[in-house]
Design an enzyme around this catalytic site. Sequence first.
Site, PDB file in Angstrom:
ATOM      1  N   ASP A  12       0.818  -1.218   0.000  1.00  0.00           N
ATOM      2  CA  ASP A  12       0.000   0.000   0.000  1.00  0.00           C
ATOM      3  C   ASP A  12       0.850   1.265   0.000  1.00  0.00           C
ATOM      4  O   ASP A  12       0.518   2.256   0.640  1.00  0.00           O
ATOM      5  CB  ASP A  12      -0.968   0.014   1.210  1.00  0.00           C
ATOM      6  CG  ASP A  12      -1.777  -1.258   1.258  1.00  0.00           C
ATOM      7  OD1 ASP A  12      -2.318  -1.629   0.217  1.00  0.00           O
ATOM      8  OD2 ASP A  12      -1.816  -1.892   2.320  1.00  0.00           O
ATOM      9  N   LYS A  15       1.923   2.379  -5.052  1.00  0.00           N
ATOM     10  CA  LYS A  15       2.603   1.908  -6.267  1.00  0.00           C
ATOM     11  C   LYS A  15       1.770   2.190  -7.516  1.00  0.00           C
ATOM     12  O   LYS A  15       2.307   2.485  -8.566  1.00  0.00           O
ATOM     13  CB  LYS A  15       2.858   0.389  -6.189  1.00  0.00           C
ATOM     14  CG  LYS A  15       3.871   0.005  -5.127  1.00  0.00           C
ATOM     15  CD  LYS A  15       4.126  -1.492  -5.120  1.00  0.00           C
ATOM     16  CE  LYS A  15       2.990  -2.325  -4.607  1.00  0.00           C
ATOM     17  NZ  LYS A  15       2.654  -2.138  -3.199  1.00  0.00           N
ATOM     18  N   HIS A  40      -4.644  -1.654  -6.504  1.00  0.00           N
ATOM     19  CA  HIS A  40      -3.892  -0.495  -6.988  1.00  0.00           C
ATOM     20  C   HIS A  40      -4.863   0.620  -7.362  1.00  0.00           C
ATOM     21  O   HIS A  40      -5.693   0.446  -8.255  1.00  0.00           O
ATOM     22  CB  HIS A  40      -3.022  -0.889  -8.189  1.00  0.00           C
ATOM     23  CG  HIS A  40      -1.901  -1.813  -7.805  1.00  0.00           C
ATOM     24  ND1 HIS A  40      -1.176  -2.537  -8.696  1.00  0.00           N
ATOM     25  CD2 HIS A  40      -1.388  -2.107  -6.597  1.00  0.00           C
ATOM     26  CE1 HIS A  40      -0.264  -3.241  -8.046  1.00  0.00           C
ATOM     27  NE2 HIS A  40      -0.382  -3.005  -6.767  1.00  0.00           N
ATOM     28  N   THR A 322     -10.098  -4.882   1.121  1.00  0.00           N
ATOM     29  CA  THR A 322     -10.908  -5.396   2.236  1.00  0.00           C
ATOM     30  C   THR A 322     -11.647  -4.307   3.015  1.00  0.00           C
ATOM     31  O   THR A 322     -12.527  -4.621   3.803  1.00  0.00           O
ATOM     32  CB  THR A 322      -9.990  -6.133   3.241  1.00  0.00           C
ATOM     33  OG1 THR A 322      -9.017  -5.193   3.695  1.00  0.00           O
ATOM     34  CG2 THR A 322      -9.281  -7.318   2.620  1.00  0.00           C
ATOM     35  N   ARG A 324     -10.459  -2.712   5.413  1.00  0.00           N
ATOM     36  CA  ARG A 324      -9.976  -2.689   6.801  1.00  0.00           C
ATOM     37  C   ARG A 324      -9.152  -1.430   7.065  1.00  0.00           C
ATOM     38  O   ARG A 324      -8.399  -0.998   6.193  1.00  0.00           O
ATOM     39  CB  ARG A 324      -9.036  -3.885   7.057  1.00  0.00           C
ATOM     40  CG  ARG A 324      -9.722  -5.225   7.022  1.00  0.00           C
ATOM     41  CD  ARG A 324      -8.733  -6.338   7.289  1.00  0.00           C
ATOM     42  NE  ARG A 324      -7.831  -6.582   6.167  1.00  0.00           N
ATOM     43  CZ  ARG A 324      -6.871  -7.497   6.175  1.00  0.00           C
ATOM     44  NH1 ARG A 324      -6.665  -8.245   7.241  1.00  0.00           N
ATOM     45  NH2 ARG A 324      -6.099  -7.684   5.129  1.00  0.00           N
ATOM     46  N   ARG A 326      -6.036   0.519   8.085  1.00  0.00           N
ATOM     47  CA  ARG A 326      -4.628   0.088   8.129  1.00  0.00           C
ATOM     48  C   ARG A 326      -3.942   0.657   9.356  1.00  0.00           C
ATOM     49  O   ARG A 326      -4.254   1.778   9.773  1.00  0.00           O
ATOM     50  CB  ARG A 326      -3.889   0.567   6.884  1.00  0.00           C
ATOM     51  CG  ARG A 326      -4.438  -0.046   5.618  1.00  0.00           C
ATOM     52  CD  ARG A 326      -3.647   0.433   4.392  1.00  0.00           C
ATOM     53  NE  ARG A 326      -4.290  -0.042   3.177  1.00  0.00           N
ATOM     54  CZ  ARG A 326      -4.475   0.693   2.083  1.00  0.00           C
ATOM     55  NH1 ARG A 326      -4.042   1.940   2.043  1.00  0.00           N
ATOM     56  NH2 ARG A 326      -5.070   0.184   1.026  1.00  0.00           N
ATOM     57  N   ASP A 354       2.164  14.577   1.097  1.00  0.00           N
ATOM     58  CA  ASP A 354       1.100  15.532   1.432  1.00  0.00           C
ATOM     59  C   ASP A 354       0.269  15.050   2.626  1.00  0.00           C
ATOM     60  O   ASP A 354      -0.348  15.854   3.321  1.00  0.00           O
ATOM     61  CB  ASP A 354       0.191  15.789   0.220  1.00  0.00           C
ATOM     62  CG  ASP A 354      -0.293  14.503  -0.424  1.00  0.00           C
ATOM     63  OD1 ASP A 354       0.515  13.552  -0.528  1.00  0.00           O
ATOM     64  OD2 ASP A 354      -1.465  14.427  -0.823  1.00  0.00           O
TER      65      ASP A 354
HETATM   66  P1  IMP Z   1      -2.589 -12.708   1.836  1.00  0.00           P
HETATM   67  O1  IMP Z   1      -1.629 -12.180   0.827  1.00  0.00           O
HETATM   68  O2  IMP Z   1      -4.023 -12.425   1.500  1.00  0.00           O
HETATM   69  O3  IMP Z   1      -2.351 -14.141   2.158  1.00  0.00           O
HETATM   70  O4  IMP Z   1      -2.318 -11.916   3.214  1.00  0.00           O
HETATM   71  C1  IMP Z   1      -1.114 -12.069   3.940  1.00  0.00           C
HETATM   72  C2  IMP Z   1      -0.690 -10.742   4.553  1.00  0.00           C
HETATM   73  O5  IMP Z   1      -0.312  -9.855   3.516  1.00  0.00           O
HETATM   74  C3  IMP Z   1      -1.810 -10.038   5.334  1.00  0.00           C
HETATM   75  O6  IMP Z   1      -1.232  -9.336   6.408  1.00  0.00           O
HETATM   76  C4  IMP Z   1      -2.359  -9.057   4.320  1.00  0.00           C
HETATM   77  O7  IMP Z   1      -2.995  -7.960   4.920  1.00  0.00           O
HETATM   78  C5  IMP Z   1      -1.090  -8.661   3.592  1.00  0.00           C
HETATM   79  N1  IMP Z   1      -1.353  -8.203   2.225  1.00  0.00           N
HETATM   80  C6  IMP Z   1      -1.659  -8.943   1.153  1.00  0.00           C
HETATM   81  N2  IMP Z   1      -1.818  -8.167   0.073  1.00  0.00           N
HETATM   82  C7  IMP Z   1      -1.593  -6.910   0.474  1.00  0.00           C
HETATM   83  C8  IMP Z   1      -1.560  -5.653  -0.222  1.00  0.00           C
HETATM   84  O8  IMP Z   1      -1.787  -5.540  -1.416  1.00  0.00           O
HETATM   85  N3  IMP Z   1      -1.272  -4.568   0.546  1.00  0.00           N
HETATM   86  C9  IMP Z   1      -0.973  -4.671   1.867  1.00  0.00           C
HETATM   87  N4  IMP Z   1      -0.984  -5.818   2.534  1.00  0.00           N
HETATM   88  C10 IMP Z   1      -1.282  -6.935   1.846  1.00  0.00           C
END
Ligand code: IMP
Length: 460
Positions: A12, A15, A40, A322, A324, A326, A354
């Site tokens: 995050d 990118k 993205h 998701t 959620r 962060r 910013d």
């Molecule tokens: P998974 O890749 O869904 O198995 O998640 C494993 C860990 O990687 C978890 O803590 C997710 O929140 C984190 N994660 C997976 N993809 C991303 C992303 O695109 N951005 C940030 N965290 C990610």
Amino acid sequence: MNTIIIGAYWGDEGKGKIVDILAKDANWVARYNGGDNAGHTIKAQGKRIVLHILPTGVLYGKNVLLGPDVFLNPKTFFADWEHVEEQGFKITGRVVIDPRTHIIMPYHIDLDSKRESGDNTIGTTKRGIGPVAKDKANRTTDITAYDLVSDKFPEKLLRVIKEKKAELIGAGIIKEGEEESYSNKIVEEYKQYATKIKDFIANSVYILNSEENILMEGAQGALLDVVHGTRPYITASNTTAGGVVANCAIDPRKFKTIGIVKAYPSRVGEGPFPTELGEYEKVKNESKDPITEEEKLKANEGDEELIGKWIRQDGHEYGSTTGRPRRTGMPDFVALKYSALINNVDEWAITKLDCLCSKKLRAAIAYEKNSEKTEEFPYDLENYKPVYSDKEYYWEDISEEDAARISSEGYDSLPQGIKEYIKDLVKFTNIPVSIISLNPKREITLTKDVLERTKGYLNE
Ligand code: IMP
């Protein structure tokens, strides 16, 4: 020039915007890892576009490719496609899917959710990433894009389901004797995808080794790498530049690596986070009411919970996959130096400066555990506390107008506080900066004099 993009922290990092800018001059934009666990976000032509698996190069009509280490959920792939077209963009370039790309099946998603509801949670995105990677490593229970488009797909899927029978029954996904009907149901659902992706299948190794101007678009961040990340709170693919070389079989000598550094780190899901502001358990239930002026004052007096919340709100740190909230933290130079090392980063691109306006900031320059200090990023990160430099960074609000002006005038017009921050980051990590983003819009980005000035810091 060929470029590899990696996220320097835990994902995050913004990118999407940087890839989108660089995609303008690329011939090919390739996703090299992960699946639709990524999100993205790009602001282009007044629209906000969120892509989960389709490479962002599609917005410029570029050729796009999914490499062999990608986990493909075909449903999301076509949802991304529709989203792009609904926003008025036409997909005009070539679309390639490597035959070795692994397909996420419905049971991968169910298995991921099931595991996450148990005692050993990682906080995954529940997109089936761990289970699909496990089947890949297991070799006889995987379904590749090649399998999906083959006439033998129904046969192979049934064989896989029979082999995984105990696991599927254990997770309550099927009952004894339902293997065949369950398999048939998936075949029925997936045959539309097989028809649609058949023409996209091509061996990416030959394309990536013969074409010019390739942009490798990473997902997640280096600290979530399946080998070098903060185990077990990691994703299931390689997120580092070396992973791109191994999985896509490219020649690293022909690629430059740009590490994307968000001005502050963030994390979704569980796992150690040395410079975290506030407690994750509280963040999960935090109110989304806008932070008050009084709270801002308290934040700048040192209330960690409030400064974390303020950054979260200004940085819109809520998962694009998701939703959620962060976790947010103070800048962490130790983590960035490690990231530079494990990725052989050539240049940094810094995003979201910013979002730190008006906040009093410090950067971690070491970690400490049991009174012992280290500048290394430890393998067992748990229980390490950050050691902050005495220096405080601060800059006033930057309006969109200011950001546009600074971007056209060049590096020297940046607020002094930002220049101090960048200088220290460059000197600590020994890596110069080439791109600075002060606004989400693709057309407002600072590159003028950036590389030259920040290379200058290395000699000071
Ligand atoms: P998974 O890749 O869904 O198995 O998640 C494993 C860990 O990687 C978890 O803590 C997710 O929140 C984190 N994660 C997976 N993809 C991303 C992303 O695109 N951005 C940030 N965290 C990610």
